[in-house]
Each structure stands twice: as C-alpha cells, then as structure tokens.
Write a protein that holds these residues in place. Structure first.
Motif, PDB file in Angstrom:
ATOM      1  N   ALA A 123      34.116  42.036  33.173  1.00 23.31           N
ATOM      2  CA  ALA A 123      32.884  42.198  33.096  1.00 23.31           C
ATOM      3  C   ALA A 123      32.190  42.728  34.546  1.00 23.31           C
ATOM      4  O   ALA A 123      31.349  43.269  34.591  1.00 23.31           O
ATOM      5  N   SER A 124      32.670  41.962  35.549  1.00 21.75           N
ATOM      6  CA  SER A 124      32.154  41.998  36.964  1.00 21.75           C
ATOM      7  C   SER A 124      32.849  43.133  37.535  1.00 21.75           C
ATOM      8  O   SER A 124      32.309  43.698  38.744  1.00 21.75           O
ATOM      9  N   LEU A 125      33.607  44.007  36.969  1.00 20.78           N
ATOM     10  CA  LEU A 125      34.266  45.263  37.416  1.00 20.78           C
ATOM     11  C   LEU A 125      32.798  46.132  37.527  1.00 20.78           C
ATOM     12  O   LEU A 125      33.036  47.163  38.306  1.00 20.78           O
ATOM     13  N   GLY A 126      31.857  45.897  36.565  1.00 23.07           N
ATOM     14  CA  GLY A 126      30.778  46.721  36.620  1.00 23.07           C
ATOM     15  C   GLY A 126      30.069  46.610  37.783  1.00 23.07           C
ATOM     16  O   GLY A 126      29.247  47.669  38.324  1.00 23.07           O
ATOM     17  N   THR A 127      29.936  45.592  38.397  1.00 21.36           N
ATOM     18  CA  THR A 127      29.288  45.275  39.697  1.00 21.36           C
ATOM     19  C   THR A 127      30.163  45.753  40.922  1.00 21.36           C
ATOM     20  O   THR A 127      29.621  45.695  41.993  1.00 21.36           O
ATOM     21  N   LEU A 128      31.465  45.868  40.487  1.00 23.57           N
ATOM     22  CA  LEU A 128      32.112  46.401  41.768  1.00 23.57           C
ATOM     23  C   LEU A 128      31.644  47.924  42.248  1.00 23.57           C
ATOM     24  O   LEU A 128      31.455  48.357  43.027  1.00 23.57           O
ATOM     25  N   GLU A 129      31.447  48.644  40.974  1.00 22.61           N
ATOM     26  CA  GLU A 129      30.601  49.698  41.013  1.00 22.61           C
ATOM     27  C   GLU A 129      29.405  49.992  41.670  1.00 22.61           C
ATOM     28  O   GLU A 129      28.761  50.753  42.475  1.00 22.61           O
ATOM     29  N   PHE A 130      28.625  48.842  41.450  1.00 24.62           N
ATOM     30  CA  PHE A 130      27.348  48.558  42.023  1.00 24.62           C
ATOM     31  C   PHE A 130      27.570  48.403  43.387  1.00 24.62           C
ATOM     32  O   PHE A 130      26.644  49.219  44.302  1.00 24.62           O
ATOM     33  N   GLY A 131      28.713  47.868  44.029  1.00 25.20           N
ATOM     34  CA  GLY A 131      28.846  47.756  45.561  1.00 25.20           C
ATOM     35  C   GLY A 131      29.142  49.270  45.919  1.00 25.20           C
ATOM     36  O   GLY A 131      28.742  49.572  47.202  1.00 25.20           O
ATOM     37  N   PHE A 132      30.039  49.980  45.323  1.00 20.12           N
ATOM     38  CA  PHE A 132      30.110  51.525  45.672  1.00 20.12           C
ATOM     39  C   PHE A 132      28.877  52.190  45.735  1.00 20.12           C
ATOM     40  O   PHE A 132      28.627  52.783  46.889  1.00 20.12           O
ATOM     41  N   THR A 172      41.699  24.332  27.341  1.00 18.36           N
ATOM     42  CA  THR A 172      43.401  24.659  27.849  1.00 18.36           C
ATOM     43  C   THR A 172      43.546  25.761  28.817  1.00 18.36           C
ATOM     44  O   THR A 172      42.389  26.450  29.157  1.00 18.36           O
ATOM     45  N   LYS A 173      44.803  25.865  29.321  1.00 13.45           N
ATOM     46  CA  LYS A 173      45.021  26.612  30.286  1.00 13.45           C
ATOM     47  C   LYS A 173      44.928  28.223  29.841  1.00 13.45           C
ATOM     48  O   LYS A 173      44.414  29.033  30.536  1.00 13.45           O
ATOM     49  N   VAL A 174      45.260  28.441  28.496  1.00 13.70           N
ATOM     50  CA  VAL A 174      45.064  29.797  27.833  1.00 13.70           C
ATOM     51  C   VAL A 174      43.828  30.050  27.918  1.00 13.70           C
ATOM     52  O   VAL A 174      43.115  31.343  27.936  1.00 13.70           O
ATOM     53  N   GLU A 175      42.632  29.229  27.434  1.00 16.11           N
ATOM     54  CA  GLU A 175      41.486  29.403  27.228  1.00 16.11           C
ATOM     55  C   GLU A 175      40.683  29.551  28.505  1.00 16.11           C
ATOM     56  O   GLU A 175      40.098  30.549  28.746  1.00 16.11           O
ATOM     57  N   THR A 176      41.191  28.960  29.595  1.00 16.07           N
ATOM     58  CA  THR A 176      40.702  29.210  30.880  1.00 16.07           C
ATOM     59  C   THR A 176      41.033  30.555  31.346  1.00 16.07           C
ATOM     60  O   THR A 176      40.304  31.514  32.020  1.00 16.07           O
ATOM     61  N   PHE A 177      42.232  31.121  31.092  1.00 16.25           N
ATOM     62  CA  PHE A 177      42.565  32.405  31.551  1.00 16.25           C
ATOM     63  C   PHE A 177      41.973  33.433  30.721  1.00 16.25           C
ATOM     64  O   PHE A 177      41.604  34.490  31.566  1.00 16.25           O
ATOM     65  N   LYS A 178      41.603  33.287  29.643  1.00 17.83           N
ATOM     66  CA  LYS A 178      40.796  34.162  28.952  1.00 17.83           C
ATOM     67  C   LYS A 178      39.527  34.307  29.661  1.00 17.83           C
ATOM     68  O   LYS A 178      38.697  35.517  29.494  1.00 17.83           O
ATOM     69  N   LEU A 179      38.797  33.095  29.807  1.00 21.24           N
ATOM     70  CA  LEU A 179      37.420  33.176  30.288  1.00 21.24           C
ATOM     71  C   LEU A 179      37.307  33.780  31.563  1.00 21.24           C
ATOM     72  O   LEU A 179      36.497  34.618  31.919  1.00 21.24           O
ATOM     73  N   LEU A 180      38.441  33.609  32.526  1.00 14.72           N
ATOM     74  CA  LEU A 180      38.276  34.077  33.915  1.00 14.72           C
ATOM     75  C   LEU A 180      38.645  35.627  33.756  1.00 14.72           C
ATOM     76  O   LEU A 180      38.233  36.504  34.482  1.00 14.72           O
ATOM     77  N   TYR A 181      39.525  35.751  32.544  1.00 19.74           N
ATOM     78  CA  TYR A 181      39.753  37.485  32.388  1.00 19.74           C
ATOM     79  C   TYR A 181      38.628  37.971  32.005  1.00 19.74           C
ATOM     80  O   TYR A 181      38.216  39.250  32.217  1.00 19.74           O
TER      81      TYR A 181
END
Length: 504
Positions: free
Chosen positions: A16-25, A2-11
C-alpha cells in the motif's frame, strides 16, 4: 499475532505504501524536470507571456493543484469501490501521468510538447492527492491499535525514499527516462495490489455488489488473515459510527491540522533547498548545491521517519506535534536570519523589473558577496536539516495518523479526502506565493512568516487536537470536542508527566 500474520501485515502495508513512493517522486520531480527542460529551445521560448522567472512558478504548483482535486475525488471512490480498488485506480492514474511526461520528449511540435508536460504534471498531481488520502486511510484500518503510529510511518519512509531517488537519478538521467521509470514502478504497484486484502471494516458499494453477484450475504465482511487489534477479533472488527453532525467540528480541525503541515514551510524548504545553498555560496563548493540539497532532504527524511516510528507510540501524538512545530519555528528563523545577513531583510528592487529579468535567476539568487554567503552557509545548512528532521519526526506522518484516528468508521473516508485537499491547498499557497513574495519583499520575510505560522500550529495542537494514542479508531468522535480536555491531555502526556515526576 503469529509470525505468518505479522509478515502478511507488513507485506500489505508495504504494498500500500508504494503509492506514496510515487508521491515522493512527483513532489520533487519539478527540480530535475526544470533543469532538463530549460535547455530545450521549444520550452524556454514560450510565447504566452511568461518570463523565465515564471517557469518555476508555473510548473511547480501544477502537481499540488491537481492533488487538491485528487484528494476530493478519492473520498467517493473509496466509498464506491473500496480502499484497495481505490489504490489500484490511483496507481493507474500515475501510469497515465508519467507516460504523458515521458512521451513529450518524442514530440517536435512546441505547443504539443508543452501541453503534454503540463497535462502530465496535472495528472500525476491528481494521483498524488489521491494516494495521500487513500494510503493513510488503509494503514490504520489494518493495524493493531498499539502499532498504528509505527506502521503509518511506512508512508513517510516511502515518501522520503521517493524524494531521494528522484533527486539522485535526476542528476544522471533525463526527465523522460525518469518518467518512464516511475511509470514502471506504478505498474508494479498495480500488480502487487491485487495480492492484498480489503480491511475488514470496509463495506463499499462495490463489495456489496460482489457479495450479491456471488449469492453471498450483503452483510458479510471480508476478513483479514490477522487481527487488526490487540482485542478479540469480534471487537477488532466492530464499527465505531458517529453522527455526521460530528463532522462540523472534526472536519475543520483535521483540515486545518493538515493545512498547517504545509503552511509551516516544508515545501518552501524542500523545493528551494538547492537555491538556498546556492545563495550561501554553494556555487563555490566542490559538489553542486542541488546535490547537497538532495542528500540533506532525502537522508534526513528517511532517518527522521524511522526515528518517528520508534517513538510515536511512546511519547504520544500531541507531544510530537507540539515540539515539532517549535523545532520548525526555530529552523525557519534560522533561514530568515541567514538571508537577512547575506542579502538584507528587505528587498528594495522593483517587482516588475525582477520578474522581467531573463538573464539571472530571480528567486534565491546568489548573494553579491560570495564570501559573506560562504561564511554563513553553515547556518543555512543546519537550519534546513533541523527543519527536515523536525518535520519528519513529528509532522510528516503523525498528522495523518491523528486525522485517521479521529474520524469514525462511517466518516473517515470523507474526512481524509477533505483533509488531503486542505493539505495540498497549503502546498499551492506556499509554492506559489514564496517566489513572488521573495522577489517583492526579500527572501527573509517569508521565512519569518513561516516561523509565526509554526508557532500558531503549536498552539493549535494544544487547544484543538485530542490525544489518540492507544485508543480505538474513531473514539474521539464519540468523546466529543473539549478544549479543556485537550489541554489536560497535553499536560498529562506520558513524556511531560515523567519530566514533572523527576523534577519533583
């Protein structure tokens, strides 16, 4: 879903990917750091035997050296704490490292100042290796089987954005301000990580302890608010287990694949793109060559990662890896030819004299004929952009996708930790040896070597890497290893099959 489940998945994947933002830094922080620090007397007047040309060789590899240990330590942490808790711990390590670097600005004692810088770079390196192992372990385990390739590109997009931000802000802000900003981002990530859930397949020692403490069944698994597969929920949460003997062939193959990602010269291009442009007469441009490098690398990395997300599940993993390696081989040849034309293919200077030269930049110094460098600078620019696009589209996240998809559920954490360490060992080799080799034999020869390694990587992909597209996580561990099967899968890949049909 559903749209709610898709939003939760993307969130969940975005957090989790913010950790690799620090990777780029962290991966490119040495560039603004060195530019800022070399104007400080208590940094440039070292008395421990390092000459000016060795600063970059010392500061640059500290992060990848720490990342090797971070990758190795992340594996037992994921098994003991769980993946989300490991993400929290990795971001906490980032906070410590960035704070040490930022605090060095307020220290007057030269020895303490140097110690904080070096310690901070090492600690952020540990966190970088940690995140490069934990994040690509988390994303596939919560992703639908037909979207794993696309969703794992969130990691590459985040790294590209981090690289661009670090380069761009490095031109206007001092290194210590940048460090505290990056520490703040890591703190924000820690807070957000408490809002996401553990993958349903994960059963860590810590989760079993919590289950026992709250009088729940120790076999009970945490259930995500969405299916992690296009199959039924029961199938999606079933575990694929393999004998640890399978690691005898899986671990070396995945480690070599992740090492090839760096040994083809990505960090040589990323770290030294500014000096490469400077050697091509960039000092005469209307804008700094370092700024040109940041624009090329940052924008190219983000755009290529987005393009990869659109095609990785259509073309197959092996197809992208093979042609990406060929593209990087061509780009490396272009950089090598550029240096060969403007500076000569062989450097006849004495290495000791070069390393002891404090009055000029030792590695990738401007050509003695600025007009010649300016004439052939488009070759350097096109080659660098081609390399970044070939890397970003085909190798940046695809190798982590393949590695995560190859390992069974009971061996994935160990395999990803070992592969991350191998990946960062490749970074250490390239960033340490490139300046020394360039001073000893010239700038052209190392890039010819990178092109040869790229060709070897393309052959390695055909012979040793199985196609994992649209297959359950860990299915390759059950199927076993077969070179004949791997070659057949490449020949029968969707893209090549369509090309043969049209030709016939």
């Amino acid at each position: 879903m559903t749209k709610v489940e898709t939003f939760k998945l993307l969130y969940f994947i975005t957090v989790a990917s913010l950790g690799t933002l620090e990777f780029g830094f962290a991966s490119v922080f040495s560039s603004p750091l060195l530019d800022d620090l070399q104007s400080r007397e208590n940094f440039t007047q070292w008395t421990i035997g390092f000459q000016s040309c060795s600063y970059q060789a010392l500061i640059g590899p500290l992060t990848p050296v720490g990342a090797i240990f971070g990758g190795l330590m992340s594996s037992p942490a994921m098994s003991a704490l769980g993946i989300v808790e490991s993400l929290v711990l990795g971001s906490s390590i980032y906070v410590v490292g960035w704070t040490l670097i930022g605090a060095s600005f307020f220290v007057a004692d030269p020895s303490t100042f140097r110690a904080l810088i070096l310690l901070g770079r090492t600690v952020t390196g540990i966190a970088t290796g940690w995140s490069s192992s934990v994040v690509p372990t988390y994303i596939p385990e919560v992703s639908p089987v037909n979207l794993r390739g696309k969703l794992l590109n969130a990691m590459s997009i985040s790294i590209g954005i981090g690289i661009f931000i670090a380069y761009a802000l490095g031109f206007v802000l001092s290194y210590w301000i940048l460090a505290f900003i990056f520490a703040g981002v890591a703190l924000l990530n820690i807070i957000l990580l408490f809002t996401i859930r553990e993958p349903a397949k994960t059963t860590s020692a810590y989760s079993r302890f919590k289950a026992k403490y709250w009088k729940k069944s120790q076999n009970e698994e945490v259930e995500l608010p969405f299916n992690i597969s296009t199959n039924s929920k029961k199938q999606s949460q079933s575990k694929i287990r393999s004998s640890w003997k399978v690691l005898l062939w899986q671990a070396p193959i995945c480690s070599l694949l992740l090492a090839f990602q760096q040994l083809m010269g990505f960090n040589a291009i990323a770290f030294y793109a500014g000096p490469i442009f400077r050697a091509g007469g960039g000092d005469s441009w209307s804008f700094p060559p370092g700024l040109a490098a940041s624009i090329c690398i940052g924008i190219s990395a983000v755009l290529s990662a987005i393009l990869c997300a659109l095609i990785v599940d259509l073309l197959g993993r092996k197809f992208l890896l093979f042609f990406g390696a060929i593209g990087m081989m061509i780009a490396n040849i272009g950089v090598a030819v550029f240096f060969g034309i403007v500076k000569g293919f062989i450097n006849n200077n004495d290495l000791n004299d070069t390393l002891s030269n404090k009055s000029s930049q030792c590695f990738f110094a401007p050509t003695t004929d600025p007009e010649l460098g300016k004439q052939y600078s488009p070759l350097a620019l096109v080659s660098v952009v081609l390399f970044i696009f070939a890397f970003g589209i085909c190798w940046a996240s695809t190798v982590f996708t393949v590695a995560a998809e190859m390992f069974a559920d009971n061996t994935r954490k160990f395999g990803m930790g070992l592969g991350s360490a191998a990946n960062w060992l490749g970074v250490v080799v390239t960033t340490t040896m490139l300046p020394i080799a360039s001073a000893a034999i010239g700038e052209a020869i190392p890039f010819f070597i990178f092109s040869a390694v790229s060709l070897l990587a393309a052959i390695f992909v055909i012979l040793f890497i199985p196609e994992t597209r649209h297959r359950p996580l860990g299915q390759s561990a059950i199927d076993g290893f077969s070179i004949r099967k791997n070659v057949k899968e490449f020949y029968l890949s969707p893209t090549l099959y369509e090309c043969r049909v049209r030709k016939s």
